[in-house]
Design a protein around this motif. Structure first.
Motif, PDB file in Angstrom:
ATOM      1  N   GLU A  39       0.808  -1.223   0.000  1.00  0.00           N
ATOM      2  CA  GLU A  39       0.000   0.000   0.000  1.00  0.00           C
ATOM      3  C   GLU A  39       0.840   1.272   0.000  1.00  0.00           C
ATOM      4  O   GLU A  39       0.304   2.381   0.142  1.00  0.00           O
ATOM      5  CB  GLU A  39      -0.937   0.015   1.208  1.00  0.00           C
ATOM      6  CG  GLU A  39      -0.252   0.082   2.560  1.00  0.00           C
ATOM      7  CD  GLU A  39       0.061  -1.285   3.149  1.00  0.00           C
ATOM      8  OE1 GLU A  39       0.272  -1.353   4.374  1.00  0.00           O
ATOM      9  OE2 GLU A  39       0.080  -2.275   2.381  1.00  0.00           O
ATOM     10  N   THR A  40       2.153   1.150  -0.172  1.00  0.00           N
ATOM     11  CA  THR A  40       3.031   2.319  -0.069  1.00  0.00           C
ATOM     12  C   THR A  40       2.595   3.458  -0.986  1.00  0.00           C
ATOM     13  O   THR A  40       2.645   4.628  -0.610  1.00  0.00           O
ATOM     14  CB  THR A  40       4.474   1.913  -0.393  1.00  0.00           C
ATOM     15  OG1 THR A  40       4.905   0.921   0.551  1.00  0.00           O
ATOM     16  CG2 THR A  40       5.423   3.100  -0.303  1.00  0.00           C
ATOM     17  N   TYR A  76      11.376  -1.425   9.483  1.00  0.00           N
ATOM     18  CA  TYR A  76      11.706  -0.525   8.383  1.00  0.00           C
ATOM     19  C   TYR A  76      11.758  -1.346   7.105  1.00  0.00           C
ATOM     20  O   TYR A  76      11.827  -2.578   7.127  1.00  0.00           O
ATOM     21  CB  TYR A  76      13.041   0.191   8.622  1.00  0.00           C
ATOM     22  CG  TYR A  76      14.273  -0.640   8.328  1.00  0.00           C
ATOM     23  CD1 TYR A  76      14.933  -0.545   7.108  1.00  0.00           C
ATOM     24  CD2 TYR A  76      14.777  -1.530   9.275  1.00  0.00           C
ATOM     25  CE1 TYR A  76      16.066  -1.295   6.835  1.00  0.00           C
ATOM     26  CE2 TYR A  76      15.898  -2.292   9.015  1.00  0.00           C
ATOM     27  CZ  TYR A  76      16.542  -2.163   7.786  1.00  0.00           C
ATOM     28  OH  TYR A  76      17.652  -2.924   7.521  1.00  0.00           O
ATOM     29  N   ALA A  77      11.670  -0.662   5.970  1.00  0.00           N
ATOM     30  CA  ALA A  77      11.750  -1.322   4.675  1.00  0.00           C
ATOM     31  C   ALA A  77      12.668  -0.515   3.775  1.00  0.00           C
ATOM     32  O   ALA A  77      13.018   0.630   4.074  1.00  0.00           O
ATOM     33  CB  ALA A  77      10.364  -1.461   4.045  1.00  0.00           C
ATOM     34  N   VAL A  78      13.064  -1.122   2.675  1.00  0.00           N
ATOM     35  CA  VAL A  78      13.895  -0.453   1.671  1.00  0.00           C
ATOM     36  C   VAL A  78      13.079  -0.350   0.390  1.00  0.00           C
ATOM     37  O   VAL A  78      12.556  -1.355  -0.110  1.00  0.00           O
ATOM     38  CB  VAL A  78      15.201  -1.225   1.419  1.00  0.00           C
ATOM     39  CG1 VAL A  78      16.018  -0.543   0.324  1.00  0.00           C
ATOM     40  CG2 VAL A  78      16.017  -1.330   2.701  1.00  0.00           C
ATOM     41  N   ASP A  79      12.953   0.871  -0.125  1.00  0.00           N
ATOM     42  CA  ASP A  79      12.198   1.103  -1.358  1.00  0.00           C
ATOM     43  C   ASP A  79      13.165   1.098  -2.532  1.00  0.00           C
ATOM     44  O   ASP A  79      13.987   2.011  -2.670  1.00  0.00           O
ATOM     45  CB  ASP A  79      11.474   2.445  -1.274  1.00  0.00           C
ATOM     46  CG  ASP A  79      10.604   2.708  -2.495  1.00  0.00           C
ATOM     47  OD1 ASP A  79      10.534   1.835  -3.377  1.00  0.00           O
ATOM     48  OD2 ASP A  79      10.001   3.789  -2.568  1.00  0.00           O
ATOM     49  N   PRO A  80      13.096   0.084  -3.414  1.00  0.00           N
ATOM     50  CA  PRO A  80      14.083  -0.006  -4.494  1.00  0.00           C
ATOM     51  C   PRO A  80      13.804   0.918  -5.666  1.00  0.00           C
ATOM     52  O   PRO A  80      14.641   1.019  -6.571  1.00  0.00           O
ATOM     53  CB  PRO A  80      13.964  -1.473  -4.927  1.00  0.00           C
ATOM     54  CG  PRO A  80      12.535  -1.819  -4.655  1.00  0.00           C
ATOM     55  CD  PRO A  80      12.155  -1.052  -3.416  1.00  0.00           C
ATOM     56  N   THR A  81      12.665   1.592  -5.685  1.00  0.00           N
ATOM     57  CA  THR A  81      12.314   2.410  -6.840  1.00  0.00           C
ATOM     58  C   THR A  81      13.015   3.772  -6.783  1.00  0.00           C
ATOM     59  O   THR A  81      13.270   4.303  -5.707  1.00  0.00           O
ATOM     60  CB  THR A  81      10.798   2.617  -6.918  1.00  0.00           C
ATOM     61  OG1 THR A  81      10.347   3.209  -5.693  1.00  0.00           O
ATOM     62  CG2 THR A  81      10.088   1.296  -7.117  1.00  0.00           C
ATOM     63  N   PRO A  82      13.318   4.351  -7.942  1.00  0.00           N
ATOM     64  CA  PRO A  82      13.959   5.676  -7.957  1.00  0.00           C
ATOM     65  C   PRO A  82      13.072   6.737  -7.315  1.00  0.00           C
ATOM     66  O   PRO A  82      11.846   6.636  -7.309  1.00  0.00           O
ATOM     67  CB  PRO A  82      14.167   5.950  -9.456  1.00  0.00           C
ATOM     68  CG  PRO A  82      14.146   4.610 -10.100  1.00  0.00           C
ATOM     69  CD  PRO A  82      13.187   3.788  -9.296  1.00  0.00           C
ATOM     70  N   TRP A  83      13.719   7.762  -6.782  1.00  0.00           N
ATOM     71  CA  TRP A  83      13.030   8.798  -6.023  1.00  0.00           C
ATOM     72  C   TRP A  83      13.096  10.128  -6.768  1.00  0.00           C
ATOM     73  O   TRP A  83      14.161  10.717  -6.938  1.00  0.00           O
ATOM     74  CB  TRP A  83      13.674   8.920  -4.650  1.00  0.00           C
ATOM     75  CG  TRP A  83      13.128  10.023  -3.780  1.00  0.00           C
ATOM     76  CD1 TRP A  83      13.607  11.301  -3.698  1.00  0.00           C
ATOM     77  CD2 TRP A  83      12.047   9.945  -2.861  1.00  0.00           C
ATOM     78  NE1 TRP A  83      12.881  12.025  -2.785  1.00  0.00           N
ATOM     79  CE2 TRP A  83      11.913  11.209  -2.250  1.00  0.00           C
ATOM     80  CE3 TRP A  83      11.172   8.930  -2.486  1.00  0.00           C
ATOM     81  CZ2 TRP A  83      10.944  11.483  -1.295  1.00  0.00           C
ATOM     82  CZ3 TRP A  83      10.209   9.205  -1.530  1.00  0.00           C
ATOM     83  CH2 TRP A  83      10.100  10.461  -0.951  1.00  0.00           C
ATOM     84  N   LEU A 104      -1.960  10.854   2.739  1.00  0.00           N
ATOM     85  CA  LEU A 104      -0.645  10.217   2.699  1.00  0.00           C
ATOM     86  C   LEU A 104      -0.412   9.425   3.978  1.00  0.00           C
ATOM     87  O   LEU A 104      -0.837   9.826   5.061  1.00  0.00           O
ATOM     88  CB  LEU A 104       0.462  11.270   2.563  1.00  0.00           C
ATOM     89  CG  LEU A 104       0.403  12.209   1.361  1.00  0.00           C
ATOM     90  CD1 LEU A 104       1.559  13.196   1.420  1.00  0.00           C
ATOM     91  CD2 LEU A 104       0.441  11.424   0.059  1.00  0.00           C
ATOM     92  N   TRP A 105       0.281   8.316   3.843  1.00  0.00           N
ATOM     93  CA  TRP A 105       0.707   7.573   5.021  1.00  0.00           C
ATOM     94  C   TRP A 105       1.745   8.397   5.787  1.00  0.00           C
ATOM     95  O   TRP A 105       2.572   9.077   5.182  1.00  0.00           O
ATOM     96  CB  TRP A 105       1.326   6.228   4.627  1.00  0.00           C
ATOM     97  CG  TRP A 105       0.421   5.340   3.848  1.00  0.00           C
ATOM     98  CD1 TRP A 105       0.445   5.127   2.504  1.00  0.00           C
ATOM     99  CD2 TRP A 105      -0.645   4.537   4.358  1.00  0.00           C
ATOM    100  NE1 TRP A 105      -0.537   4.244   2.143  1.00  0.00           N
ATOM    101  CE2 TRP A 105      -1.224   3.864   3.256  1.00  0.00           C
ATOM    102  CE3 TRP A 105      -1.169   4.315   5.628  1.00  0.00           C
ATOM    103  CZ2 TRP A 105      -2.301   2.983   3.394  1.00  0.00           C
ATOM    104  CZ3 TRP A 105      -2.246   3.442   5.769  1.00  0.00           C
ATOM    105  CH2 TRP A 105      -2.802   2.791   4.672  1.00  0.00           C
ATOM    106  N   GLN A 106       1.724   8.306   7.089  1.00  0.00           N
ATOM    107  CA  GLN A 106       2.744   8.973   7.903  1.00  0.00           C
ATOM    108  C   GLN A 106       4.042   8.174   7.761  1.00  0.00           C
ATOM    109  O   GLN A 106       4.121   7.030   8.216  1.00  0.00           O
ATOM    110  CB  GLN A 106       2.289   9.053   9.355  1.00  0.00           C
ATOM    111  CG  GLN A 106       1.017   9.866   9.555  1.00  0.00           C
ATOM    112  CD  GLN A 106       0.558   9.871  10.987  1.00  0.00           C
ATOM    113  OE1 GLN A 106       1.375   9.954  11.900  1.00  0.00           O
ATOM    114  NE2 GLN A 106      -0.752   9.772  11.195  1.00  0.00           N
ATOM    115  N   THR A 107       5.032   8.801   7.141  1.00  0.00           N
ATOM    116  CA  THR A 107       6.231   8.073   6.734  1.00  0.00           C
ATOM    117  C   THR A 107       7.460   8.965   6.814  1.00  0.00           C
ATOM    118  O   THR A 107       7.385  10.166   6.579  1.00  0.00           O
ATOM    119  CB  THR A 107       6.089   7.573   5.277  1.00  0.00           C
ATOM    120  OG1 THR A 107       4.815   6.962   5.091  1.00  0.00           O
ATOM    121  CG2 THR A 107       7.169   6.575   4.935  1.00  0.00           C
TER     122      THR A 107
END
Length: 330
Positions: free
Chosen positions: A11-12, A30-37, A122-125
């Motif tokens: 659901e990110t 925690y998680a790691v987001d592999p997509t470009p930012w 937005l999710w609190q992140t």
């Protein structure tokens, strides 16, 4: 505070409503987001197939982000030693959103380390920039996460927002079901699986007799000889939970579609309200009562179409002509 790495929640990328959403990540994880930012941004047509694949994209998205990858994703309550810079925040509706510059800086030296978001919809992140923080192993275990909160299913807007996680998990699973179908109808088991996926699969796949059968599977369920199986996803990797006894011939193994444990429990154990699969099943008519969760809803929210398309765009299978045509229709 120690934190444990888990899979990035499906659901990110979900955005919904005009009220703040809860934290994306469970406490202590925690998680790691592999997509470009974010920036630099490019048009899909300006990039070669090799360049888009290097960014983890296999179907058009607009625009294409080409910024840094592998941001660390945490709940705001699990961060320490940072300071918010309000003038670097992009939005000020009911909260804040990430801008082009880091809005979180080190409280000691002032170096930008990432961004915090908690605006409406937005999710609190917290997104820590790759290279700005260092992960170090500790000699103490990460705290066990509490059972996931789930508001009552009473038809209210609050209940609808609480179901976003299930809808996103269903959208990600639907993308993998479509890829596993080979472009032909799927035979779904009667009950929650058909209720959740049947309508969308009928709409997206051509009519005709099914050529592949779908079933639910898990290490503690009896083996069901199906072509495609829905299995609980490993909470740390997001990959399918491996069976206890692998097939003698790998070619005979069904296609495994991972779904979050919470969604899998709602599909496989409709009389059980646990957010996690059990080891075995309780006796008939016996329900667990050691967690504060309500009964299963009368119906599951349908798959989230944004998550469906986002997942497909990052699957190499979408380069197949039939699946690419379906992607363009969604």
């Amino acid at each position: 505070m120690p934190v444990e790495r888990v899979a990035l929640p499906p659901e990110t990328r979900v955005r919904a409503g005009h009220e703040p959403l809860p934290p994306l990540m469970a406490p202590g994880t925690y998680a790691v987001d592999p997509t470009p930012w974010r920036r630099p941004w490019r048009a899909w047509e300006e990039l070669s197939a090799a360049e888009t694949a290097a960014s983890g994209l296999y179907a058009p998205v607009y625009p294409v982000p080409l910024g840094p990858r592998n941001h660390l994703v945490l709940a705001p309550g699990d961060t320490r030693g940072t300071r918010l810079v309000p003038e670097r925040c992009e939005s000020h509706c009911l909260g804040i959103a990430a801008g082009e510059e880091p809005n979180l800086v080190c409280a000691g030296c002032g170096l930008g380390v990432g961004s915090r978001e908690d605006d409406c919809g937005l999710w609190q992140t917290v997104w820590y920039a790759p290279g700005a923080v260092v992960r170090r192993p500790l000699d103490v275990p990460a705290p066990a996460p509490p059972p996931p909160d789930r508001p009552p299913y009473d038809g209210s807007d609050e209940a609808d927002r609480g179901d976003l996680r299930l809808a996103a998990a269903a959208g990600a699973a639907l993308a993998r079901l479509l890829a596993a179908s080979g472009g032909a109808p799927l035979a779904l088991p009667a009950g929650p699986v058909a209720e959740l996926f049947g309508r969308e699969l009928t709409r997206l796949l051509p009519a005709g007799p099914p050529t592949r059968r779908v079933a639910l599977a898990a290490p503690d369920l009896p083996e069901d000889r199906a072509d495609v199986v829905l299995v609980p996803a490993d909470r740390r990797t997001g990959e399918p939970t491996p069976p206890k006894a692998p097939p003698a011939r790998p070619a005979d193994a069904p296609v495994a579609v991972p779904v979050t444990a919470r969604l899998w429990a709602g599909l496989a154990l409709p009389a059980e309200t646990s957010p996690m699969p059990l080891s075995g099943r309780p006796p008939a008519g016996v329900l667990r009562d050691d967690y504060p969760l309500p009964d299963r809803p009368g119906r599951l929210r349908g798959p989230d179409r944004h998550t469906l398309r986002w997942t497909l765009s990052r699957m190499p299978e979408v380069r197949q002509p039939w699946l690419r045509a379906l992607y363009d229709r969604i």
